[in-house]
Design a protein around this motif. Structure first.
Motif, short mmCIF file in Angstrom:
data_model
loop_
_atom_site.label_atom_id
_atom_site.label_comp_id
_atom_site.label_asym_id
_atom_site.label_seq_id
_atom_site.Cartn_x
_atom_site.Cartn_y
_atom_site.Cartn_z
N MET A 23 72.91 17.61 97.80
CA MET A 23 73.02 16.17 98.04
C MET A 23 73.81 15.91 99.33
SD MET A 23 74.19 13.50 95.10
CE MET A 23 75.91 14.02 95.05
N TRP A 24 74.87 16.68 99.52
CA TRP A 24 75.69 16.56 100.73
C TRP A 24 74.84 16.89 101.96
CZ3 TRP A 24 77.03 20.93 103.81
CH2 TRP A 24 77.90 20.65 104.89
N GLY A 25 74.06 17.96 101.85
CA GLY A 25 73.20 18.35 102.97
C GLY A 25 72.13 17.30 103.26
N ALA A 26 71.61 16.69 102.19
CA ALA A 26 70.54 15.70 102.35
C ALA A 26 71.04 14.39 102.96
CB ALA A 26 69.88 15.42 101.00
N THR A 27 72.32 14.06 102.71
CA THR A 27 72.84 12.76 103.15
C THR A 27 73.67 12.85 104.43
OG1 THR A 27 74.60 13.06 101.53
CG2 THR A 27 72.80 11.63 100.89
N GLN A 28 74.37 13.98 104.64
CA GLN A 28 75.16 14.16 105.87
C GLN A 28 74.30 14.91 106.88
OE1 GLN A 28 78.44 13.06 105.95
NE2 GLN A 28 78.08 12.30 103.88
N ALA A 79 68.17 10.89 94.61
CA ALA A 79 69.56 11.15 95.02
C ALA A 79 70.54 10.63 93.96
CB ALA A 79 69.84 10.49 96.36
N GLU A 80 70.23 9.46 93.36
CA GLU A 80 71.11 8.91 92.31
C GLU A 80 70.98 9.73 91.02
OE1 GLU A 80 70.79 4.13 93.35
OE2 GLU A 80 69.18 5.09 92.23
N ALA A 81 69.74 10.09 90.69
CA ALA A 81 69.48 10.76 89.41
C ALA A 81 69.94 12.22 89.43
CB ALA A 81 67.99 10.70 89.08
N GLY A 82 70.12 12.78 90.63
CA GLY A 82 70.55 14.18 90.75
C GLY A 82 71.86 14.46 90.05
N PHE A 83 72.68 13.39 89.87
CA PHE A 83 73.97 13.56 89.19
C PHE A 83 73.77 14.07 87.76
CE2 PHE A 83 77.24 11.71 86.34
CZ PHE A 83 78.31 12.50 86.76
N ALA A 84 72.64 13.72 87.14
CA ALA A 84 72.38 14.14 85.75
C ALA A 84 72.40 15.66 85.63
CB ALA A 84 71.05 13.59 85.27
N THR A 85 71.83 16.36 86.63
CA THR A 85 71.84 17.82 86.62
C THR A 85 73.27 18.34 86.72
OG1 THR A 85 69.67 17.87 87.65
CG2 THR A 85 70.92 19.89 87.77
N SER A 86 74.05 17.71 87.62
CA SER A 86 75.45 18.11 87.76
C SER A 86 76.23 17.86 86.48
CB SER A 86 76.13 17.34 88.90
OG SER A 86 75.74 17.87 90.12
N LEU A 87 75.96 16.71 85.85
CA LEU A 87 76.66 16.37 84.60
C LEU A 87 76.41 17.44 83.54
CD1 LEU A 87 78.30 14.07 83.11
CD2 LEU A 87 76.10 13.34 82.20
N LEU A 96 69.29 21.36 108.50
CA LEU A 96 68.65 21.98 107.33
C LEU A 96 68.47 20.97 106.19
CD1 LEU A 96 70.52 25.40 107.18
CD2 LEU A 96 68.08 25.08 107.58
N GLY A 97 69.22 19.85 106.23
CA GLY A 97 69.15 18.90 105.13
C GLY A 97 69.67 19.55 103.85
N TRP A 98 68.97 19.28 102.74
CA TRP A 98 69.42 19.82 101.44
C TRP A 98 69.41 21.34 101.42
CZ3 TRP A 98 66.25 22.92 98.49
CH2 TRP A 98 64.89 22.94 98.84
N ARG A 99 68.66 21.97 102.35
CA ARG A 99 68.55 23.44 102.34
C ARG A 99 69.80 24.13 102.87
NH1 ARG A 99 63.45 23.59 105.67
NH2 ARG A 99 65.05 23.46 106.88
N VAL A 100 70.81 23.36 103.29
CA VAL A 100 72.08 23.95 103.73
C VAL A 100 72.69 24.77 102.58
CG1 VAL A 100 73.63 22.05 103.02
CG2 VAL A 100 74.20 23.45 105.02
N LEU A 101 72.24 24.44 101.36
CA LEU A 101 72.64 25.18 100.16
C LEU A 101 72.42 26.69 100.31
CD1 LEU A 101 73.28 24.96 97.12
CD2 LEU A 101 70.90 24.45 96.71
#
Length: 388
Positions: free
Chosen positions: A154-159, A249-257, A166-171
């Protein structure tokens, strides 16, 4: 050579860093959602990615058990880390469908080798009665990597700036560097391994262990555990998108939760299992998941859906280590083979998402929840067979 059993930190730290690297496989849940968005895939197409990762467990787990008999557990773990490194290197060059298929395949192969060899390697450092709680602590360390993945993506996709385009692929490069550190540390650590009794088993003899009723039940139990795990981690954001119209991006928090509560559950479990019987704790865990599945059928409210996801995370956090230690203790003279067989059960991570993708394309995300509920009901039955 019994002095190694006191588990000095110098031996535990490199092994626990390998558990952290083992958690990299869980990035496939959030990554498949991003790849789906990038390449405009359907649910069924996107679910091929997590399915593919776990497909390799079917092929490689038992041969890895046999490989360990030949080259030892530590060398097998090192080999798995090198393959994991390769899998994380590829997405730095792009995210075409083929490239991601190859990357996720290598990630799955590396992880199959690691999961098969790392758990028995830990049993060389920690003795029997502490094994379940130590395996759970390893799962806690692994869960930290799982839980960080959606955040880093998420950080990669937004920053835009810090992620080098790399976007989200910075992971991938971040986790790749950690895998290099794990290789170097483990390579420098001396671990004494006790040899397996008798001559090494053949492929057929490994599979024949499924003829032992308790090993077969444990094998199916692991399949259900992983199906629920991968299923929740992939489906949780989709439920929020479907029912509440959230963005990815908002729903991704569910995976983290899910992973926050799974991580907390592993951490608490490593203490609770020292005090409470495995059987009672397992029953409580499965009941948490059953309540959550019922809730996911009923509720359309954000907070209630979050509570259900949290309950699944907590409930599923100690299932693997309890089943795994029960099976290893049931056949202590065949640890490598039992480990190979049980890790093959992670193939459940292939079957469940495929069935869930088909069910959710047909009747929405409730179909996916129904598939997971079958797994929970099986685990309820398994509880009755746990020794103590």
């Amino acid at each position: 050579m019994n002095h190694t059993k006191n588990a000095p930190l110098t031996k535990l730290i490199p092994v626990m860093l390998c558990f952290f690297a083992m958690g990299f496989v869980d990035l496939v849940g959030i990554a498949s959602n991003y790849v789906k968005a990038d390449l405009n895939l359907t649910d069924a197409q996107a679910n091929i990615f997590p399915s593919l990762v776990f497909f390799w467990f079917l092929i490689f787990s038992v041969p890895t058990g046999m490989l360990m008999n030949r080259i030892g557990r530590k060398k097998t773990v090192l080999l798995s880390l090198v393959i994991t490194f390769a899998s994380l290197l590829l997405p730095i060059f792009g995210d075409s469908y083929m490239l991601m298929l190859v990357s996720f395949s290598l990630l799955g192969i590396g992880n199959a080798l690691m999961q098969t060899s790392l758990n028995p390697l830990l049993s060389n450092i920690v003795n029997g009665d502490k094994l379940a709680s130590s395996l759970t602590f390893g799962q806690f360390i692994k869960a930290i990597a799982s839980f960080l993945a959606p955040y880093i993506a998420m950080w990669g996709a937004t920053q835009v700036l810090p992620s080098f385009g790399l976007g989200w692929r910075v992971l991938f490069p971040i986790y790749m560097i950690i895998s290099v550190v794990a290789i170097l540390l483990l390579n420098a650590t001396r671990i004494t391994e006790e040899p397996e009794e008798g001559k090494p088993s053949t492929f057929g003899e490994c599979l024949a262990l499924l003829g032992k009723p308790f090993i077969l039940l444990s094998f199916i139990g692991i399949m259900c555990h992983v199906g629920i795990d991968v299923g929740t981690n992939t489906t949780a954001p989709k439920i929020l998108i479907e029912r509440l119209g959230m963005t990815l991006a908002e729903a991704g928090f569910a995976t983290s939760l899910y992973f926050i509560f799974r991580t907390a559950g592993c951490f608490l479990g490593s203490f609770i299992l020292r005090k409470m019987s495995s059987k009672i704790f397992f029953a409580i865990s499965v009941l948490c998941m059953l309540l959550a599945m019922v809730g996911l059928f009923i509720f359309n409210d954000l907070m209630m859906i979050y509570v259900c996801i949290a309950l699944i995370g907590f409930g599923n956090s100690n299932v693997f280590s309890i089943i795994f230690s029960q099976a290893l203790l049931a056949m202590p003279q065949k640890k490598n083979e039992v480990s190979g067989l049980l890790i093959m059960g992670l193939f459940g991570g292939t079957i469940f998402p495929l069935a869930m993708g088909v069910a959710s394309d047909a009747i929405g995300q409730s179909g996916a929840v129904a598939v997971m509920t079958v797994g929970v009901i099986y685990l309820l039955f398994y509880t009755l067979r746990i020794k103590k």
